[in-house]
Design an enzyme around this catalytic site. Structure first.
Site, PDB file in Angstrom:
ATOM      1  N   SER A 185     -27.627 -36.929 -36.491  1.00  0.00           N
ATOM      2  CA  SER A 185     -27.816 -35.575 -35.978  1.00  0.00           C
ATOM      3  C   SER A 185     -27.792 -35.479 -34.470  1.00  0.00           C
ATOM      4  O   SER A 185     -27.974 -34.406 -33.916  1.00  0.00           O
ATOM      5  CB  SER A 185     -29.146 -35.034 -36.475  1.00  0.00           C
ATOM      6  OG  SER A 185     -30.170 -35.845 -35.969  1.00  0.00           O
ATOM      7  N   HIS A 213     -29.162 -34.370 -42.935  1.00  0.00           N
ATOM      8  CA  HIS A 213     -28.253 -33.412 -42.289  1.00  0.00           C
ATOM      9  C   HIS A 213     -26.963 -33.201 -43.068  1.00  0.00           C
ATOM     10  O   HIS A 213     -26.158 -32.352 -42.713  1.00  0.00           O
ATOM     11  CB  HIS A 213     -27.915 -33.871 -40.864  1.00  0.00           C
ATOM     12  CG  HIS A 213     -29.077 -33.736 -39.942  1.00  0.00           C
ATOM     13  ND1 HIS A 213     -29.316 -32.612 -39.190  1.00  0.00           N
ATOM     14  CD2 HIS A 213     -30.115 -34.572 -39.704  1.00  0.00           C
ATOM     15  CE1 HIS A 213     -30.429 -32.772 -38.500  1.00  0.00           C
ATOM     16  NE2 HIS A 213     -30.939 -33.958 -38.789  1.00  0.00           N
ATOM     17  N   LYS A 244     -33.275 -28.187 -43.825  1.00  0.00           N
ATOM     18  CA  LYS A 244     -32.044 -27.917 -43.083  1.00  0.00           C
ATOM     19  C   LYS A 244     -31.155 -27.004 -43.935  1.00  0.00           C
ATOM     20  O   LYS A 244     -31.414 -25.807 -43.994  1.00  0.00           O
ATOM     21  CB  LYS A 244     -31.412 -29.238 -42.672  1.00  0.00           C
ATOM     22  CG  LYS A 244     -32.456 -30.066 -41.884  1.00  0.00           C
ATOM     23  CD  LYS A 244     -31.941 -31.255 -41.202  1.00  0.00           C
ATOM     24  CE  LYS A 244     -33.052 -32.166 -40.707  1.00  0.00           C
ATOM     25  NZ  LYS A 244     -34.000 -31.563 -39.766  1.00  0.00           N
TER      26      LYS A 244
HETATM   27  N1  PMP Z   1     -34.511 -37.484 -41.548  1.00  0.00           N
HETATM   28  C1  PMP Z   1     -33.667 -37.067 -40.592  1.00  0.00           C
HETATM   29  C2  PMP Z   1     -32.374 -37.788 -40.406  1.00  0.00           C
HETATM   30  C3  PMP Z   1     -34.005 -35.978 -39.796  1.00  0.00           C
HETATM   31  O1  PMP Z   1     -33.178 -35.571 -38.843  1.00  0.00           O
HETATM   32  C4  PMP Z   1     -35.240 -35.323 -40.014  1.00  0.00           C
HETATM   33  C5  PMP Z   1     -35.674 -34.107 -39.221  1.00  0.00           C
HETATM   34  N2  PMP Z   1     -35.012 -33.774 -38.123  1.00  0.00           N
HETATM   35  C6  PMP Z   1     -36.092 -35.796 -41.000  1.00  0.00           C
HETATM   36  C7  PMP Z   1     -35.689 -36.863 -41.768  1.00  0.00           C
HETATM   37  C8  PMP Z   1     -37.429 -35.165 -41.244  1.00  0.00           C
HETATM   38  O2  PMP Z   1     -37.294 -34.008 -41.935  1.00  0.00           O
HETATM   39  P1  PMP Z   1     -38.348 -32.801 -41.826  1.00  0.00           P
HETATM   40  O3  PMP Z   1     -38.216 -32.216 -40.465  1.00  0.00           O
HETATM   41  O4  PMP Z   1     -37.920 -31.888 -42.888  1.00  0.00           O
HETATM   42  O5  PMP Z   1     -39.708 -33.377 -42.039  1.00  0.00           O
END
Ligand code: PMP
Length: 397
Positions: A185, A213, A244
């Site tokens: 991301s 993502h 997301k």
């Molecule tokens: N895994 C990845 C690759 C992420 O980018 C994120 C959040 N940006 C998460 C897990 C965590 O997810 P959440 O924000 O829904 O707790």
């Protein structure tokens, strides 16, 4: 040093981040008007940094599902899954996710962060070996760290570096876990899962892929990058988030290994926290249905992603290595990036700023995430706003 003295360094970070005007980590959305528009500092603003890939946060069916669930099941579960917080909708969603990934077993967690922590701390013990991509998300790193396993980081998306580490592990490679993401991301680049899966088979390791993502975005059915690359059968554990493309909050792990059903007895981030509210589970269930039933959302998303990527490149900005719904622009030093990000906001475009040490190298980046809900005009306005600020970077080289 007193307990509170260390906050001096946090104060310094905050001051540095505020030099361009606003602190990018402290933006308040005063009003949310739609998945792609809000009011920030009194101004109508295009939201170009929200991870809302399919734009489902205002989808009428998702909103109605959440509303109905509140009315019929209440606002919260008031307890953990292992106590009073398992409603039939949680169990049903676990099965739906498992079916979606064509595996037998699923677990839902209260956040994506908890899903990664909860899966990794239960899977790994001290003395186990885990091979982790150097740019893996903090939740993956924290899960590995908390488990007490020996962590070996391989260079980001570098298959040679991964194989070297597998070779060095010798016999331990047979019991190790490889941890990667589908779509990364920060730069919007995908993992070479075909090659990684081949190495996993060659050395007898297990493979965990975080499709946070990429769910709803990649693959014919929207399962993610492993589906797009044709290696779903070789993935042992898929993890992901509801926050997301599914437009809610929560996380999951699904697997073809029946041991996943036992993981819940070992996973403290699963056991010791309240389960997701009925409204969250209901809107996620509906959003997953839309991922399956509305491929046109993905088509629109990719059309927008293509245009934004191409538009930035035509303007001469340096972007990531491939088109994806995450479009990052490299800006060089923090001193140039902060005013650039601020002026974008003043022009009514909200993006994400990434500066060292939170960015993958010593450079700063501005990241846009594209949504299927962005109109063509909004995409053009984002490109135009970037173009109008290009002069700010010239002095920086
Ligand atoms: N895994 C990845 C690759 C992420 O980018 C994120 C959040 N940006 C998460 C897990 C965590 O997810 P959440 O924000 O829904 O707790």
């Amino acid at each position: 040093m007193g307990l509170l003295d260390k906050f001096e360094s946090a104060r310094a970070i905050r001051e540095q981040l505020s030099v361009g005007g606003h602190d990018p980590t402290a933006v308040v959305m005063e009003q949310i008007l739609s998945p792609t528009e809000g009011i920030v500092e009194g101004r109508n603003t295009i939201l170009a940094g929200t991870n809302n890939y399919l734009g489902l946060t205002f989808d009428p069916a998702c909103v109605a599902a959440a509303r109905n669930a509140i009315e019929s099941q209440g606002t919260g579960t008031t307890g953990s899954r292992m106590a009073n917080g398992s409603f039939s909708a949680h169990a049903a969603l676990e099965q739906e996710l498992a079916d979606f990934f064509k595996v037998g077993h699923g677990m839902v967690f209260s956040t994506g962060y908890a899903a990664n922590l909860g899966t990794l701390v239960a899977l790994l013990n001290p003395g186990d070996a885990v091979l982790l991509d150097a740019d893996a998300h903090a939740s993956l790193y924290d899960g590995c760290q908390m488990s007490g396993a020996d962590i070996f980081r391989f260079r980001h998306n570098d298959v040679e570096s991964l194989e070297k580490r597998l070779q060095r592990l010798g016999e331990r490679a047979q019991d190790c876990l490889i941890v990667t993401e589908g779509l990364y991301s920060v730069m919007g680049d995908c993992a070479p899962l075909v090659e990684i899966a081949a190495l996993k088979e060659k050395y007898g390791a297990l493979l965990l892929v975080d499709e946070a993502h990429s769910l709803g975005v990649y693959g014919d059915n929207g399962c993610g990058v492993a589906e797009a690359q044709g290696v779903m059968d070789q993935v042992d554990f898929f993890v992901g988030t509801f926050s997301k493309s599914l437009g809610a909050m929560g996380g999951f792990c699904v697997s073809r290994h029946p041991e996943l059903d036992l993981l819940r007895y070992l996973s403290r981030p699963f056991i010791f926290t309240a389960s997701s509210s009925p409204s969250i589970i209901a809107s996620t269930h509906e959003a997953l249905k839309q991922v399956k039933g509305r491929p046109e959302l993905r088509e629109t998303l990719w059309r927008n992603a293509d245009r934004l990527y191409q538009g930035f490149n035509e303007l001469g900005f340096e972007t990531g290595p491939e088109v994806s719904p995450v479009v990052a622009v490299k800006l060089g030093a923090k001193e140039a990036a902060l005013p650039f990000w601020n002026q974008l906001l003043e022009k009514g475009v909200y993006t994400n700023l990434m500066v060292p040490p939170a960015s993958p190298d010593q450079h700063s980046y501005i990241r846009c995430s594209v949504s299927a809900a962005h109109s063509r005009e909004q995409v053009e306005q984002i490109i135009e706003a970037f173009g109008s600020l290009k002069h700010l970077l010239q002095a920086d080289g």
